[in-house]
Design an enzyme around this catalytic site. Structure first.
Site, PDB file in Angstrom:
ATOM      1  N   LEU A   1      30.070   0.772 -15.865  1.00  0.00           N
ATOM      2  CA  LEU A   1      31.470   1.077 -15.511  1.00  0.00           C
ATOM      3  C   LEU A   1      32.336   0.453 -14.399  1.00  0.00           C
ATOM      4  CD1 LEU A   1      31.634   4.988 -17.363  1.00  0.00           C
ATOM      5  CD2 LEU A   1      33.196   3.114 -17.258  1.00  0.00           C
TER       6      LEU A   1
ATOM      7  N   GLU B   1      21.545 -12.202 -30.129  1.00  0.00           N
ATOM      8  CA  GLU B   1      21.028 -12.324 -28.760  1.00  0.00           C
ATOM      9  C   GLU B   1      21.535 -11.544 -28.300  1.00  0.00           C
ATOM     10  OE1 GLU B   1      21.507 -13.209 -25.201  1.00  0.00           O
ATOM     11  OE2 GLU B   1      23.036 -14.757 -26.159  1.00  0.00           O
TER      12      GLU B   1
ATOM     13  N   VAL C   1      19.202 -19.064 -23.613  1.00  0.00           N
ATOM     14  CA  VAL C   1      18.451 -18.270 -24.453  1.00  0.00           C
ATOM     15  C   VAL C   1      17.600 -19.030 -25.494  1.00  0.00           C
ATOM     16  CG1 VAL C   1      19.948 -17.447 -26.930  1.00  0.00           C
ATOM     17  CG2 VAL C   1      21.138 -17.440 -24.870  1.00  0.00           C
TER      18      VAL C   1
ATOM     19  N   ARG D   1      20.643 -10.056 -21.477  1.00  0.00           N
ATOM     20  CA  ARG D   1      21.256 -10.824 -20.335  1.00  0.00           C
ATOM     21  C   ARG D   1      20.991 -11.262 -19.668  1.00  0.00           C
ATOM     22  NH1 ARG D   1      20.985  -4.355 -18.579  1.00  0.00           N
ATOM     23  NH2 ARG D   1      19.001  -5.001 -19.462  1.00  0.00           N
ATOM     24  N   GLU D   2      21.589 -12.104 -18.981  1.00  0.00           N
ATOM     25  CA  GLU D   2      20.726 -12.881 -17.852  1.00  0.00           C
ATOM     26  C   GLU D   2      20.587 -12.344 -16.491  1.00  0.00           C
ATOM     27  OE1 GLU D   2      22.878 -16.374 -16.635  1.00  0.00           O
ATOM     28  OE2 GLU D   2      24.352 -16.764 -17.978  1.00  0.00           O
TER      29      GLU D   2
ATOM     30  N   CYS E   1      29.241 -15.647 -20.583  1.00  0.00           N
ATOM     31  CA  CYS E   1      29.914 -14.806 -22.123  1.00  0.00           C
ATOM     32  C   CYS E   1      31.015 -14.124 -21.978  1.00  0.00           C
ATOM     33  CB  CYS E   1      28.008 -13.778 -22.365  1.00  0.00           C
ATOM     34  SG  CYS E   1      26.352 -14.827 -21.781  1.00  0.00           S
TER      35      CYS E   1
ATOM     36  N   GLY F   1      34.804  -3.518  -9.238  1.00  0.00           N
ATOM     37  CA  GLY F   1      35.377  -4.285  -8.360  1.00  0.00           C
ATOM     38  C   GLY F   1      35.431  -5.840  -8.647  1.00  0.00           C
TER      39      GLY F   1
HETATM   40  C1  UGA Z   1      26.215 -10.133 -21.713  1.00  0.00           C
HETATM   41  C2  UGA Z   1      26.159  -8.922 -22.158  1.00  0.00           C
HETATM   42  O1  UGA Z   1      25.755  -8.404 -21.353  1.00  0.00           O
HETATM   43  C3  UGA Z   1      24.667  -8.991 -22.734  1.00  0.00           C
HETATM   44  O2  UGA Z   1      24.370  -7.736 -23.920  1.00  0.00           O
HETATM   45  C4  UGA Z   1      24.654 -10.567 -23.488  1.00  0.00           C
HETATM   46  O3  UGA Z   1      23.710 -10.768 -24.617  1.00  0.00           O
HETATM   47  C5  UGA Z   1      25.475 -11.605 -23.315  1.00  0.00           C
HETATM   48  O4  UGA Z   1      26.233 -11.419 -22.252  1.00  0.00           O
HETATM   49  C6  UGA Z   1      25.742 -12.999 -23.914  1.00  0.00           C
HETATM   50  O5  UGA Z   1      26.719 -12.704 -24.469  1.00  0.00           O
HETATM   51  O6  UGA Z   1      24.490 -13.955 -24.060  1.00  0.00           O
HETATM   52  P1  UGA Z   1      25.353 -11.200 -19.359  1.00  0.00           P
HETATM   53  O7  UGA Z   1      26.780 -11.770 -20.005  1.00  0.00           O
HETATM   54  O8  UGA Z   1      24.242 -12.011 -18.283  1.00  0.00           O
HETATM   55  O9  UGA Z   1      25.128 -10.624 -19.943  1.00  0.00           O
HETATM   56  O10 UGA Z   1      25.619 -10.398 -17.909  1.00  0.00           O
HETATM   57  P2  UGA Z   1      26.230  -8.599 -17.817  1.00  0.00           P
HETATM   58  O11 UGA Z   1      25.251  -7.809 -17.399  1.00  0.00           O
HETATM   59  O12 UGA Z   1      26.653  -8.312 -18.962  1.00  0.00           O
HETATM   60  O13 UGA Z   1      27.694  -9.306 -16.650  1.00  0.00           O
HETATM   61  C7  UGA Z   1      28.770  -9.458 -17.026  1.00  0.00           C
HETATM   62  C8  UGA Z   1      29.489  -9.541 -16.247  1.00  0.00           C
HETATM   63  O14 UGA Z   1      30.461  -8.218 -15.978  1.00  0.00           O
HETATM   64  C9  UGA Z   1      28.938  -9.736 -14.501  1.00  0.00           C
HETATM   65  O15 UGA Z   1      30.071 -10.890 -14.221  1.00  0.00           O
HETATM   66  C10 UGA Z   1      28.826  -8.657 -14.265  1.00  0.00           C
HETATM   67  O16 UGA Z   1      29.014  -8.288 -12.790  1.00  0.00           O
HETATM   68  C11 UGA Z   1      29.677  -8.008 -14.313  1.00  0.00           C
HETATM   69  N1  UGA Z   1      30.019  -6.792 -14.243  1.00  0.00           N
HETATM   70  C12 UGA Z   1      28.947  -5.240 -15.889  1.00  0.00           C
HETATM   71  C13 UGA Z   1      30.570  -5.828 -13.647  1.00  0.00           C
HETATM   72  O17 UGA Z   1      32.197  -6.029 -13.405  1.00  0.00           O
HETATM   73  N2  UGA Z   1      30.922  -4.117 -14.045  1.00  0.00           N
HETATM   74  C14 UGA Z   1      29.448  -4.085 -14.404  1.00  0.00           C
HETATM   75  O18 UGA Z   1      30.011  -2.861 -14.596  1.00  0.00           O
HETATM   76  C15 UGA Z   1      29.291  -4.020 -15.925  1.00  0.00           C
END
Ligand code: UGA
Length: 449
Positions: free
Chosen positions: A269, A152, A11, A155-156, A279, A272
Protein backbone atom coordinates in the site's frame (compact mmCIF):
# COMPACT_ATOMS: atom_id res chain seq x y z
CA UNK A 1 16.78 -36.28 -6.34
CA UNK A 2 18.51 -35.38 -9.60
CA UNK A 3 17.01 -32.17 -10.94
CA UNK A 4 17.55 -30.12 -14.09
CA UNK A 5 17.09 -26.37 -14.26
CA UNK A 6 16.75 -24.85 -17.72
CA UNK A 7 17.34 -21.08 -17.73
CA UNK A 8 19.84 -19.43 -15.40
CA UNK A 9 18.14 -16.08 -14.83
CA UNK A 10 17.29 -15.04 -11.29
CA UNK A 11 14.41 -17.52 -10.95
CA UNK A 12 16.46 -20.42 -12.32
CA UNK A 13 19.54 -19.64 -10.25
CA UNK A 14 17.64 -19.13 -7.01
CA UNK A 15 15.62 -22.31 -7.65
CA UNK A 16 18.74 -24.31 -8.50
CA UNK A 17 20.79 -22.95 -5.61
CA UNK A 18 18.09 -23.45 -2.99
CA UNK A 19 17.11 -26.93 -4.18
CA UNK A 20 20.80 -27.88 -4.08
CA UNK A 21 20.95 -26.50 -0.53
CA UNK A 22 17.97 -28.72 0.24
CA UNK A 23 20.11 -31.74 -0.67
CA UNK A 24 19.23 -32.36 -4.31
CA UNK A 25 21.71 -32.74 -7.14
CA UNK A 26 21.06 -29.91 -9.60
CA UNK A 27 22.14 -29.63 -13.25
CA UNK A 28 21.78 -26.15 -14.70
CA UNK A 29 21.83 -25.14 -18.33
CA UNK A 30 21.28 -21.96 -20.31
CA UNK A 31 21.27 -20.97 -23.96
CA UNK A 32 23.74 -18.17 -23.09
CA UNK A 33 27.21 -19.80 -23.12
CA UNK A 34 28.85 -16.75 -21.52
CA UNK A 35 26.52 -17.01 -18.56
CA UNK A 36 27.41 -20.69 -18.12
CA UNK A 37 31.14 -19.88 -18.32
CA UNK A 38 30.73 -17.21 -15.64
CA UNK A 39 28.83 -19.61 -13.39
CA UNK A 40 31.43 -22.32 -13.91
CA UNK A 41 34.08 -19.79 -12.88
CA UNK A 42 32.18 -19.25 -9.61
CA UNK A 43 30.77 -15.84 -10.60
CA UNK A 44 27.13 -14.86 -10.27
CA UNK A 45 25.78 -12.87 -13.23
CA UNK A 46 23.10 -11.03 -11.20
CA UNK A 47 23.00 -9.34 -7.83
CA UNK A 48 20.69 -11.14 -5.44
CA UNK A 49 21.34 -11.14 -1.70
CA UNK A 50 22.69 -14.50 -0.38
CA UNK A 51 22.65 -16.11 -3.82
CA UNK A 52 26.42 -16.15 -4.26
CA UNK A 53 26.87 -17.72 -0.84
CA UNK A 54 24.31 -20.47 -1.47
CA UNK A 55 25.74 -21.21 -4.93
CA UNK A 56 29.30 -21.38 -3.58
CA UNK A 57 28.30 -23.76 -0.85
CA UNK A 58 26.37 -25.95 -3.31
CA UNK A 59 29.34 -26.01 -5.70
CA UNK A 60 31.74 -26.93 -2.88
CA UNK A 61 29.44 -29.77 -1.88
CA UNK A 62 29.24 -30.80 -5.57
CA UNK A 63 25.46 -30.42 -5.52
CA UNK A 64 25.25 -28.04 -8.46
CA UNK A 65 26.83 -28.05 -11.91
CA UNK A 66 26.47 -26.02 -15.10
CA UNK A 67 26.60 -27.00 -18.75
CA UNK A 68 25.89 -25.36 -22.10
CA UNK A 69 24.90 -28.79 -23.39
CA UNK A 70 21.14 -28.73 -22.88
CA UNK A 71 20.84 -32.38 -23.95
CA UNK A 72 23.25 -33.49 -21.25
CA UNK A 73 21.42 -31.45 -18.61
CA UNK A 74 18.05 -32.81 -19.73
CA UNK A 75 19.26 -36.41 -19.54
CA UNK A 76 20.81 -35.87 -16.09
CA UNK A 77 17.64 -34.90 -14.21
CA UNK A 78 14.58 -36.90 -13.30
CA UNK A 79 12.58 -33.70 -12.91
CA UNK A 80 13.10 -30.69 -15.17
CA UNK A 81 12.31 -27.14 -14.04
CA UNK A 82 11.70 -24.74 -16.91
CA UNK A 83 12.85 -21.29 -15.78
CA UNK A 84 13.16 -19.45 -19.08
CA UNK A 85 11.90 -15.94 -19.76
CA UNK A 86 8.38 -15.16 -20.92
CA UNK A 87 8.70 -11.51 -22.02
CA UNK A 88 5.75 -9.47 -23.25
CA UNK A 89 4.99 -9.14 -26.95
CA UNK A 90 3.97 -5.81 -28.41
CA UNK A 91 0.32 -6.77 -27.73
CA UNK A 92 0.97 -7.52 -24.04
CA UNK A 93 0.53 -11.25 -24.62
CA UNK A 94 3.27 -13.40 -23.05
CA UNK A 95 5.85 -14.58 -25.56
CA UNK A 96 6.11 -18.33 -24.97
CA UNK A 97 8.62 -19.10 -27.71
CA UNK A 98 11.36 -19.97 -25.19
CA UNK A 99 9.02 -22.46 -23.47
CA UNK A 100 8.20 -23.98 -26.87
CA UNK A 101 11.91 -24.21 -27.72
CA UNK A 102 12.70 -25.94 -24.43
CA UNK A 103 9.76 -28.34 -24.82
CA UNK A 104 11.14 -29.42 -28.14
CA UNK A 105 14.64 -29.87 -26.70
CA UNK A 106 13.33 -31.95 -23.83
CA UNK A 107 11.22 -34.12 -26.13
CA UNK A 108 14.09 -34.81 -28.51
CA UNK A 109 16.95 -35.13 -26.01
CA UNK A 110 15.37 -37.16 -23.19
CA UNK A 111 16.14 -40.88 -23.06
CA UNK A 112 13.92 -41.64 -20.06
CA UNK A 113 10.55 -40.39 -18.75
CA UNK A 114 10.54 -36.95 -17.09
CA UNK A 115 8.38 -34.75 -14.96
CA UNK A 116 8.51 -31.33 -16.65
CA UNK A 117 7.72 -28.44 -14.31
CA UNK A 118 6.79 -24.93 -15.44
CA UNK A 119 8.44 -22.51 -13.06
CA UNK A 120 8.41 -19.58 -15.46
CA UNK A 121 5.37 -17.34 -15.14
CA UNK A 122 2.97 -18.42 -17.87
CA UNK A 123 -0.68 -17.74 -18.66
CA UNK A 124 -3.32 -20.31 -17.81
CA UNK A 125 -3.59 -23.14 -20.37
CA UNK A 126 0.16 -23.15 -21.13
CA UNK A 127 0.45 -26.56 -19.45
CA UNK A 128 -1.92 -28.03 -22.01
CA UNK A 129 0.22 -26.65 -24.85
CA UNK A 130 3.40 -27.84 -23.17
CA UNK A 131 2.03 -31.36 -22.85
CA UNK A 132 1.03 -31.26 -26.51
CA UNK A 133 4.46 -30.02 -27.65
CA UNK A 134 6.29 -32.66 -25.60
CA UNK A 135 4.16 -35.42 -27.13
CA UNK A 136 4.43 -34.01 -30.66
CA UNK A 137 8.24 -33.81 -30.70
CA UNK A 138 8.96 -37.01 -28.81
CA UNK A 139 10.78 -39.55 -30.94
CA UNK A 140 10.35 -42.41 -28.56
CA UNK A 141 6.85 -43.65 -27.78
CA UNK A 142 8.12 -45.44 -24.64
CA UNK A 143 9.12 -42.19 -22.92
CA UNK A 144 6.42 -40.45 -20.92
CA UNK A 145 6.33 -36.77 -20.06
CA UNK A 146 4.25 -35.56 -17.17
CA UNK A 147 3.69 -31.81 -16.84
CA UNK A 148 3.31 -29.79 -13.65
CA UNK A 149 3.09 -26.12 -12.76
CA UNK A 150 5.01 -24.82 -9.77
CA UNK A 151 4.82 -21.02 -9.87
CA UNK A 152 7.44 -19.00 -8.05
CA UNK A 153 6.57 -16.24 -5.60
CA UNK A 154 10.10 -14.88 -5.32
CA UNK A 155 10.61 -11.17 -4.89
CA UNK A 156 13.82 -9.85 -6.37
CA UNK A 157 16.06 -8.74 -3.55
CA UNK A 158 14.62 -11.27 -1.09
CA UNK A 159 14.33 -14.24 -3.44
CA UNK A 160 16.57 -16.58 -1.44
CA UNK A 161 14.66 -15.89 1.76
CA UNK A 162 11.35 -16.29 -0.08
CA UNK A 163 12.45 -19.67 -1.47
CA UNK A 164 13.55 -21.01 1.90
CA UNK A 165 10.63 -19.54 3.83
CA UNK A 166 7.69 -19.51 1.44
CA UNK A 167 4.16 -18.42 2.40
CA UNK A 168 2.96 -21.28 0.26
CA UNK A 169 4.24 -23.74 -2.30
CA UNK A 170 1.78 -24.37 -5.11
CA UNK A 171 2.02 -27.48 -7.25
CA UNK A 172 -0.41 -27.92 -10.11
CA UNK A 173 -0.36 -31.52 -11.28
CA UNK A 174 -2.07 -34.02 -13.55
CA UNK A 175 -1.84 -36.95 -11.15
CA UNK A 176 -0.92 -38.07 -7.65
CA UNK A 177 2.49 -39.43 -8.71
CA UNK A 178 3.64 -35.95 -9.80
CA UNK A 179 2.34 -34.43 -6.56
CA UNK A 180 4.28 -37.02 -4.55
CA UNK A 181 7.47 -36.29 -6.47
CA UNK A 182 7.18 -32.54 -5.98
CA UNK A 183 6.33 -32.97 -2.31
CA UNK A 184 9.50 -35.05 -1.95
CA UNK A 185 11.53 -32.29 -3.65
CA UNK A 186 10.15 -29.61 -1.32
CA UNK A 187 10.13 -31.75 1.87
CA UNK A 188 13.47 -30.36 3.15
CA UNK A 189 12.12 -26.82 2.64
CA UNK A 190 8.85 -27.66 4.41
CA UNK A 191 10.76 -29.28 7.28
CA UNK A 192 13.42 -26.55 7.24
CA UNK A 193 16.22 -29.06 6.72
CA UNK A 194 18.75 -26.90 4.92
CA UNK A 195 21.46 -24.45 5.80
CA UNK A 196 19.70 -21.10 5.87
CA UNK A 197 22.07 -18.27 4.94
CA UNK A 198 19.52 -15.64 5.91
CA UNK A 199 19.13 -16.67 9.53
CA UNK A 200 22.51 -18.43 9.91
CA UNK A 201 20.88 -21.71 10.94
CA UNK A 202 18.53 -20.05 13.46
CA UNK A 203 15.36 -19.63 11.45
CA UNK A 204 12.48 -18.06 13.36
CA UNK A 205 9.76 -20.45 14.53
CA UNK A 206 6.15 -19.94 13.58
CA UNK A 207 3.93 -21.82 11.27
CA UNK A 208 5.52 -24.01 8.64
CA UNK A 209 4.73 -23.42 4.99
CA UNK A 210 1.90 -25.20 3.30
CA UNK A 211 2.17 -27.14 0.05
CA UNK A 212 -1.01 -26.79 -1.95
CA UNK A 213 -1.84 -29.33 -4.63
CA UNK A 214 -4.06 -27.96 -7.41
CA UNK A 215 -4.81 -28.53 -11.05
CA UNK A 216 -2.30 -27.14 -13.54
CA UNK A 217 -4.74 -24.48 -14.78
CA UNK A 218 -5.36 -23.29 -11.21
CA UNK A 219 -1.64 -23.13 -10.42
CA UNK A 220 -1.01 -21.03 -13.51
CA UNK A 221 -3.89 -18.74 -12.62
CA UNK A 222 -2.78 -18.38 -8.98
CA UNK A 223 0.46 -16.76 -10.08
CA UNK A 224 -1.08 -14.17 -12.40
CA UNK A 225 -4.00 -13.55 -10.03
CA UNK A 226 -1.58 -12.91 -7.13
CA UNK A 227 0.73 -10.53 -9.00
CA UNK A 228 -2.17 -8.64 -10.57
CA UNK A 229 -3.87 -8.27 -7.20
CA UNK A 230 -0.71 -6.82 -5.66
CA UNK A 231 -0.39 -4.42 -8.60
CA UNK A 232 -4.03 -3.40 -8.08
CA UNK A 233 -3.29 -2.76 -4.43
CA UNK A 234 -0.37 -0.47 -5.28
CA UNK A 235 -2.40 1.48 -7.83
CA UNK A 236 -5.23 1.79 -5.31
CA UNK A 237 -2.83 3.31 -2.79
CA UNK A 238 -1.57 5.68 -5.48
CA UNK A 239 -5.05 6.95 -6.29
CA UNK A 240 -5.63 7.44 -2.55
CA UNK A 241 -2.39 9.46 -2.52
CA UNK A 242 -3.71 11.71 -5.30
CA UNK A 243 -6.92 12.15 -3.32
CA UNK A 244 -4.97 12.97 -0.18
CA UNK A 245 -3.16 15.74 -2.02
CA UNK A 246 -6.48 17.23 -3.13
CA UNK A 247 -8.22 17.09 0.25
CA UNK A 248 -5.20 17.80 2.43
CA UNK A 249 -4.86 14.36 4.02
CA UNK A 250 -1.75 12.23 4.49
CA UNK A 251 -1.52 8.95 2.56
CA UNK A 252 0.94 7.45 5.04
CA UNK A 253 -1.60 7.89 7.83
CA UNK A 254 -4.47 6.64 5.69
CA UNK A 255 -2.76 3.49 4.36
CA UNK A 256 -1.27 2.64 7.75
CA UNK A 257 -4.71 2.67 9.32
CA UNK A 258 -6.21 0.74 6.40
CA UNK A 259 -3.49 -1.87 6.63
CA UNK A 260 -4.17 -2.61 10.28
CA UNK A 261 -7.40 -4.24 9.17
CA UNK A 262 -6.27 -7.84 8.62
CA UNK A 263 -8.73 -8.14 5.74
CA UNK A 264 -6.73 -5.46 3.92
CA UNK A 265 -3.19 -5.97 5.25
CA UNK A 266 -0.49 -3.32 5.36
CA UNK A 267 1.79 -4.53 2.59
CA UNK A 268 1.83 -3.16 -0.96
CA UNK A 269 0.00 0.00 0.00
CA UNK A 270 3.05 2.17 -0.41
CA UNK A 271 2.28 5.16 -2.64
CA UNK A 272 4.89 6.71 -4.88
CA UNK A 273 6.34 6.22 -8.33
CA UNK A 274 4.47 2.95 -8.77
CA UNK A 275 5.48 -0.55 -9.71
CA UNK A 276 8.19 -1.51 -12.16
CA UNK A 277 10.36 -4.56 -12.71
CA UNK A 278 9.97 -7.49 -15.02
CA UNK A 279 7.03 -9.07 -13.21
CA UNK A 280 4.11 -6.77 -12.42
CA UNK A 281 4.07 -4.69 -15.62
CA UNK A 282 4.29 -7.75 -17.86
CA UNK A 283 2.10 -10.04 -15.76
CA UNK A 284 -0.74 -7.55 -15.52
CA UNK A 285 -0.61 -7.16 -19.31
CA UNK A 286 -0.56 -10.90 -19.87
CA UNK A 287 -3.51 -11.32 -17.50
CA UNK A 288 -5.49 -8.61 -19.30
CA UNK A 289 -4.70 -10.38 -22.56
CA UNK A 290 -5.67 -13.81 -21.27
CA UNK A 291 -8.95 -12.49 -19.82
CA UNK A 292 -9.86 -10.79 -23.10
CA UNK A 293 -9.00 -13.91 -25.08
CA UNK A 294 -11.53 -15.96 -23.09
CA UNK A 295 -14.16 -13.21 -23.12
CA UNK A 296 -13.86 -12.05 -19.50
CA UNK A 297 -14.09 -8.32 -18.71
CA UNK A 298 -11.14 -7.40 -16.46
CA UNK A 299 -11.21 -3.65 -17.01
CA UNK A 300 -10.11 -2.93 -13.45
CA UNK A 301 -6.66 -4.26 -14.34
CA UNK A 302 -6.47 -1.83 -17.25
CA UNK A 303 -7.27 0.97 -14.79
CA UNK A 304 -4.51 -0.21 -12.45
CA UNK A 305 -2.06 -0.22 -15.32
CA UNK A 306 -3.16 3.27 -16.41
CA UNK A 307 -2.79 4.64 -12.88
CA UNK A 308 0.70 3.17 -12.72
CA UNK A 309 1.78 4.76 -16.00
CA UNK A 310 0.43 8.13 -14.80
CA UNK A 311 2.76 8.07 -11.79
CA UNK A 312 5.62 9.21 -13.99
CA UNK A 313 3.52 12.14 -15.28
CA UNK A 314 2.57 13.07 -11.70
CA UNK A 315 6.23 13.01 -10.70
CA UNK A 316 7.21 15.18 -13.66
CA UNK A 317 4.42 17.62 -12.76
CA UNK A 318 5.92 17.91 -9.27
CA UNK A 319 9.39 18.45 -10.75
CA UNK A 320 8.12 21.18 -13.07
CA UNK A 321 6.19 22.86 -10.30
CA UNK A 322 9.20 22.86 -8.00
CA UNK A 323 12.03 23.47 -10.43
CA UNK A 324 10.18 25.53 -13.05
CA UNK A 325 12.66 25.37 -15.97
CA UNK A 326 14.39 22.01 -16.30
CA UNK A 327 16.79 22.80 -19.14
CA UNK A 328 20.32 23.27 -17.87
CA UNK A 329 19.47 22.29 -14.30
CA UNK A 330 21.67 19.86 -12.43
CA UNK A 331 19.45 17.07 -11.08
CA UNK A 332 20.60 14.34 -8.68
CA UNK A 333 18.74 11.07 -9.17
CA UNK A 334 18.97 8.78 -6.15
CA UNK A 335 18.02 5.26 -7.20
CA UNK A 336 17.93 3.60 -10.60
CA UNK A 337 16.85 0.01 -9.81
CA UNK A 338 13.11 -0.69 -9.94
CA UNK A 339 13.25 -1.40 -6.21
CA UNK A 340 15.82 -1.70 -3.45
CA UNK A 341 18.25 -4.61 -3.06
CA UNK A 342 18.48 -5.42 -6.76
CA UNK A 343 20.47 -4.28 -9.78
CA UNK A 344 17.45 -4.86 -12.03
CA UNK A 345 16.44 -1.79 -14.05
CA UNK A 346 13.84 -3.39 -16.28
CA UNK A 347 10.75 -1.17 -16.41
CA UNK A 348 12.29 0.88 -13.60
CA UNK A 349 10.32 4.11 -12.99
CA UNK A 350 13.63 5.95 -12.48
CA UNK A 351 14.63 5.33 -16.08
CA UNK A 352 11.32 6.64 -17.41
CA UNK A 353 11.88 9.79 -15.34
CA UNK A 354 15.48 10.16 -16.53
CA UNK A 355 14.48 9.70 -20.17
CA UNK A 356 11.99 12.58 -19.90
CA UNK A 357 14.42 14.86 -18.05
CA UNK A 358 17.22 14.21 -20.54
CA UNK A 359 14.83 15.13 -23.38
CA UNK A 360 14.11 18.36 -21.54
CA UNK A 361 17.81 19.17 -21.25
CA UNK A 362 18.57 18.43 -17.58
CA UNK A 363 22.07 17.44 -16.46
CA UNK A 364 21.62 14.17 -14.56
CA UNK A 365 23.91 12.99 -11.76
CA UNK A 366 22.82 9.50 -10.74
CA UNK A 367 23.67 7.24 -7.82
CA UNK A 368 22.56 3.70 -7.03
CA UNK A 369 24.30 1.08 -4.88
CA UNK A 370 23.90 -1.74 -7.44
CA UNK A 371 22.28 -0.63 -10.69
CA UNK A 372 24.74 1.89 -12.15
CA UNK A 373 26.61 -0.54 -14.40
CA UNK A 374 23.42 -1.73 -16.07
CA UNK A 375 22.13 1.83 -16.47
CA UNK A 376 25.39 3.01 -18.06
CA UNK A 377 24.71 0.70 -20.99
CA UNK A 378 21.41 2.51 -21.67
CA UNK A 379 22.41 6.03 -20.66
CA UNK A 380 26.18 6.33 -21.26
CA UNK A 381 26.09 10.13 -21.08
CA UNK A 382 24.86 10.63 -17.51
CA UNK A 383 27.25 11.34 -14.65
CA UNK A 384 27.40 8.42 -12.20
CA UNK A 385 28.54 8.58 -8.58
CA UNK A 386 29.14 5.74 -6.13
CA UNK A 387 28.70 8.23 -3.31
CA UNK A 388 25.23 9.82 -3.24
CA UNK A 389 26.67 12.99 -1.66
CA UNK A 390 28.81 13.42 -4.80
CA UNK A 391 25.65 13.21 -6.91
CA UNK A 392 24.04 15.84 -4.68
CA UNK A 393 26.95 18.28 -4.95
CA UNK A 394 25.79 21.45 -6.72
CA UNK A 395 22.38 19.92 -7.51
CA UNK A 396 19.37 22.14 -8.12
CA UNK A 397 17.12 19.27 -7.09
CA UNK A 398 17.34 15.75 -5.67
CA UNK A 399 14.91 13.11 -6.95
CA UNK A 400 14.43 9.93 -4.93
CA UNK A 401 13.38 7.08 -7.19
CA UNK A 402 14.30 3.89 -5.29
CA UNK A 403 13.76 3.07 -1.62
CA UNK A 404 17.34 1.96 -0.80
CA UNK A 405 18.19 1.97 2.89
CA UNK A 406 21.28 4.07 2.08
CA UNK A 407 18.99 6.84 0.85
CA UNK A 408 16.71 6.63 3.88
CA UNK A 409 19.82 7.33 5.96
CA UNK A 410 21.04 10.37 4.03
CA UNK A 411 22.08 13.23 6.29
CA UNK A 412 20.06 16.00 4.64
CA UNK A 413 21.67 18.70 6.74
CA UNK A 414 25.00 17.73 5.22
CA UNK A 415 23.46 17.23 1.75
CA UNK A 416 21.73 20.62 1.93
CA UNK A 417 25.09 22.33 2.36
CA UNK A 418 26.38 20.61 -0.78
CA UNK A 419 23.36 21.30 -2.99
CA UNK A 420 22.87 24.49 -4.98
CA UNK A 421 19.33 24.61 -3.70
CA UNK A 422 17.48 22.73 -0.94
CA UNK A 423 14.90 20.87 -3.04
CA UNK A 424 13.92 17.20 -2.72
CA UNK A 425 11.22 15.52 -4.81
CA UNK A 426 10.70 12.14 -3.22
CA UNK A 427 9.11 9.42 -5.36
CA UNK A 428 9.14 6.90 -2.53
CA UNK A 429 7.95 8.90 0.50
CA UNK A 430 11.12 8.11 2.46
CA UNK A 431 11.25 11.17 4.70
CA UNK A 432 9.08 13.11 7.08
CA UNK A 433 7.81 16.28 5.36
CA UNK A 434 7.94 18.07 8.73
CA UNK A 435 11.62 17.24 9.29
CA UNK A 436 12.56 18.17 5.73
CA UNK A 437 10.79 21.51 6.06
CA UNK A 438 12.55 22.11 9.39
CA UNK A 439 15.85 21.60 7.57
CA UNK A 440 14.84 24.31 5.14
CA UNK A 441 14.03 22.03 2.22
CA UNK A 442 11.31 22.43 -0.34
CA UNK A 443 10.05 18.89 -0.07
CA UNK A 444 7.58 17.21 -2.41
CA UNK A 445 6.35 13.63 -2.08
CA UNK A 446 3.21 11.65 -2.95
CA UNK A 447 -0.02 12.12 -1.01
CA UNK A 448 1.48 14.20 1.79
CA UNK A 449 0.94 17.90 2.19
C1 UGA B 1 6.86 -9.66 -7.64
C2 UGA B 1 6.03 -10.39 -6.57
O1 UGA B 1 6.03 -9.63 -5.35
C3 UGA B 1 6.57 -11.78 -6.30
O2 UGA B 1 5.73 -12.48 -5.39
C4 UGA B 1 6.64 -12.54 -7.64
O3 UGA B 1 7.14 -13.85 -7.47
C5 UGA B 1 7.51 -11.78 -8.61
O4 UGA B 1 6.95 -10.47 -8.81
C6 UGA B 1 7.54 -12.54 -9.92
O5 UGA B 1 6.50 -12.65 -10.56
O6 UGA B 1 8.58 -13.13 -10.24
P1 UGA B 1 9.15 -8.27 -7.63
O7 UGA B 1 8.76 -7.83 -9.00
O8 UGA B 1 10.52 -8.76 -7.38
O9 UGA B 1 8.16 -9.42 -7.10
O10 UGA B 1 8.99 -7.00 -6.68
P2 UGA B 1 7.94 -6.44 -5.62
O11 UGA B 1 8.55 -6.39 -4.30
O12 UGA B 1 6.65 -7.15 -5.72
O13 UGA B 1 7.76 -4.94 -6.13
C7 UGA B 1 7.26 -4.65 -7.45
C8 UGA B 1 7.20 -3.17 -7.68
O14 UGA B 1 6.16 -2.57 -6.93
C9 UGA B 1 8.46 -2.39 -7.32
O15 UGA B 1 8.71 -1.45 -8.34
C10 UGA B 1 8.11 -1.70 -6.02
O16 UGA B 1 8.83 -0.51 -5.82
C11 UGA B 1 6.64 -1.43 -6.23
N1 UGA B 1 5.87 -1.30 -4.99
C12 UGA B 1 5.78 -2.35 -4.14
C13 UGA B 1 5.19 -0.11 -4.73
O17 UGA B 1 5.24 0.86 -5.51
N2 UGA B 1 4.45 -0.02 -3.58
C14 UGA B 1 4.35 -1.06 -2.71
O18 UGA B 1 3.65 -0.91 -1.69
C15 UGA B 1 5.04 -2.25 -2.99
Amino acid sequence: MRLTVIGCGYVGLVTGACLAAAGHEVFCTDIDDQRIDLLKAGKVPIYEEYLEEVLKRAAAEKKISYTSDAGQAIRSGEVIFICVGTPPKESGEADLSAIDHVARQIATEAKTSKLVVEKSTVPALTGVQLQRALAAYSRNGQIKFEVASNPEFLREGTAVEDFFHPDRIVVGVENEASATKLREIYQPILERKFHCPVHAGKCPGGEKSELLVTTINSAELIKHASNSFLALKISYANVIADLCERVGANVEEVTRAMGLDPRIGGQFLKAGLGFGGFCFPKDIQAFIHLSASVGVDFDMLKAAERVNKQRIDRFLEKIHKALWVVRGKRVAVLGLAFKAKTDDIRFAPALAVIRRLVEEGAEIHASDPEAMERTKALFPNLAYHEDPYEALKGADAALVCTEWQQFREIDWERAGKLMARRLVIDGRNLYSPKKMHELGFDYYSFGQT
